[in-house]
Design an enzyme around this catalytic site. Structure first.
Site, short mmCIF file in Angstrom:
data_model
loop_
_atom_site.label_atom_id
_atom_site.label_comp_id
_atom_site.label_asym_id
_atom_site.label_seq_id
_atom_site.Cartn_x
_atom_site.Cartn_y
_atom_site.Cartn_z
N SER A 117 0.83 -1.20 0.00
CA SER A 117 0.00 0.00 0.00
C SER A 117 0.87 1.26 0.00
O SER A 117 1.67 1.45 -0.92
CB SER A 117 -0.97 -0.07 1.19
OG SER A 117 -2.03 0.83 1.01
N LEU A 118 0.80 2.11 1.03
CA LEU A 118 1.67 3.29 1.10
C LEU A 118 3.15 2.87 1.04
O LEU A 118 3.97 3.52 0.39
CB LEU A 118 1.40 4.07 2.40
CG LEU A 118 2.39 5.18 2.78
CD1 LEU A 118 2.37 6.31 1.76
CD2 LEU A 118 2.10 5.72 4.18
N LEU A 167 -12.07 -1.15 5.76
CA LEU A 167 -12.15 -1.06 4.29
C LEU A 167 -11.19 -2.03 3.61
O LEU A 167 -11.44 -2.51 2.52
CB LEU A 167 -11.74 0.35 3.85
CG LEU A 167 -12.78 1.45 3.73
CD1 LEU A 167 -12.11 2.73 3.24
CD2 LEU A 167 -13.87 1.04 2.74
N PHE A 207 -10.58 2.80 8.22
CA PHE A 207 -9.67 2.55 7.10
C PHE A 207 -9.25 1.07 7.08
O PHE A 207 -9.18 0.45 6.02
CB PHE A 207 -8.44 3.46 7.24
CG PHE A 207 -7.65 3.62 5.98
CD1 PHE A 207 -8.08 4.47 4.97
CD2 PHE A 207 -6.44 2.95 5.79
CE1 PHE A 207 -7.34 4.63 3.80
CE2 PHE A 207 -5.69 3.11 4.63
CZ PHE A 207 -6.15 3.95 3.63
N HIS A 249 -7.34 -6.02 0.27
CA HIS A 249 -6.19 -5.12 0.32
C HIS A 249 -5.00 -5.71 1.09
O HIS A 249 -3.92 -5.14 1.07
CB HIS A 249 -6.62 -3.79 0.94
CG HIS A 249 -5.63 -2.68 0.76
ND1 HIS A 249 -5.26 -2.19 -0.49
CD2 HIS A 249 -4.92 -1.95 1.67
CE1 HIS A 249 -4.38 -1.21 -0.32
NE2 HIS A 249 -4.16 -1.05 0.98
N ASP A 287 -9.99 -5.89 -3.78
CA ASP A 287 -9.44 -4.70 -3.12
C ASP A 287 -10.33 -3.47 -3.37
O ASP A 287 -10.58 -3.11 -4.52
CB ASP A 287 -8.03 -4.44 -3.64
CG ASP A 287 -7.24 -3.46 -2.79
OD1 ASP A 287 -7.86 -2.63 -2.11
OD2 ASP A 287 -6.00 -3.53 -2.82
#
EC number: 3.1.1.85
Length: 256
Positions: A82-83, A146, A143, A235, A207
């Site tokens: 992710s990030l 999700l 978050f 995700h 995702d």
């Protein structure tokens, strides 16, 4: 300059740096650490301002990559979720000689939706930033929820992520906000075309943050890279499908 928290374990002849995602820390890798440390020398990292790497403010993507690189081995496979995928990609762009291979997990070179580009609507990211200042514990939990939506093990996976967050001090609001700012503004689609090292992109079909539509678009834009989609993952494929996830990394190791 502060050092970030960095732990090395395992005995493989190949170094593997693992970079976590927004709001989290290196505890997220607990479900695959044992398996991977039999094959790689693992480098577990808390990004600046997250987990045990306290004493940092908000940073740009470039600053974050610079900090992580400072403590990294001379040459390693860099894996970012992710990030963390943006941070690993930034390292590959600025110091390609240090990156044996790049692996991005449930990551996008441009998380924010743009013209003819699927992603997270900018107002959703802005909304998260707004809510952070009001109730940041709840915002982080939303978050995380999700990230696992839609998988067969969604509840259990969300609990795993939540326990990783709660195991360590929460990041400062400014750090969380800075991370969202990177997700909102970064766009590495063009720069990453220039990479020449092996590049593996791993995705979850379900995702909700990185739409699967980006996969064929990036296959076309970056023909040298490889992609794999985990059919029933969202995700966090390394949490929902740890066995298949580790197999993908072993297969990559054989090629480098």
């Amino acid at each position: 300059m502060n050092d970030i928290w960095w732990q090395t374990e395992g005995q493989g002849n190949c170094h593997l740096v693992l970079l976590h995602g927004w709001g989290l820390n290196a505890e997220v890798w607990n479900c695959i650490r044992e398996e991977l440390s039999a094959h790689f020398t693992l480098h577990l990292v808390d990004l600046p301002g997250f987990g045990r790497s306290q004493g940092f403010g908000a940073m740009s993507l470039e600053q974050m990559a610079k900090h992580v690189l400072k403590q990294a081995p001379d040459k390693a496979v860099w894996l970012g979720w992710s990030l963390g995928g943006l941070v690993a990609s930034q390292v590959a762009l600025t110091h390609p000689e240090r990156v044996q291979a790049l692996v991005t997990v449930a990551s996008s070179p441009c998380f924010s939706a743009r013209e003819a580009w699927p992603g997270i609507k900018p107002d959703i990211l802005a909304g998260f930033q707004q809510q952070l200042s009001e109730d940041f514990q709840r915002t982080v939990e939303r978050f995380l929820a999700l990230q696992t939506l839609g998988t067969e093990t969604a509840r259990q996976d969300a609990r795993t992520l939540k326990s990783a967050v709660l195991a360590l001090p929460m990041p400062e609001v400014a750090v969380l906000n800075g991370g969202l700012e990177i997700l909102k503004t970064a766009d590495l689609r063009e720069p990453l075309k220039s990479l020449t090292m092996p590049f593996l992109r791993l995705y979850g079909y379900l995702d909700g943050l990185v739409p699967r539509k980006v996969v064929p678009m990036l296959d076309a834009a970056w023909p040298e890279s490889e992609s794999q989609v985990f059919a029933k993952a969202a995700h966090a494929p390394f949490i929902s499908h740890p066995g298949e996830f580790c197999q993908a990394l072993m297969a990559l190791k054989q090629k480098i």
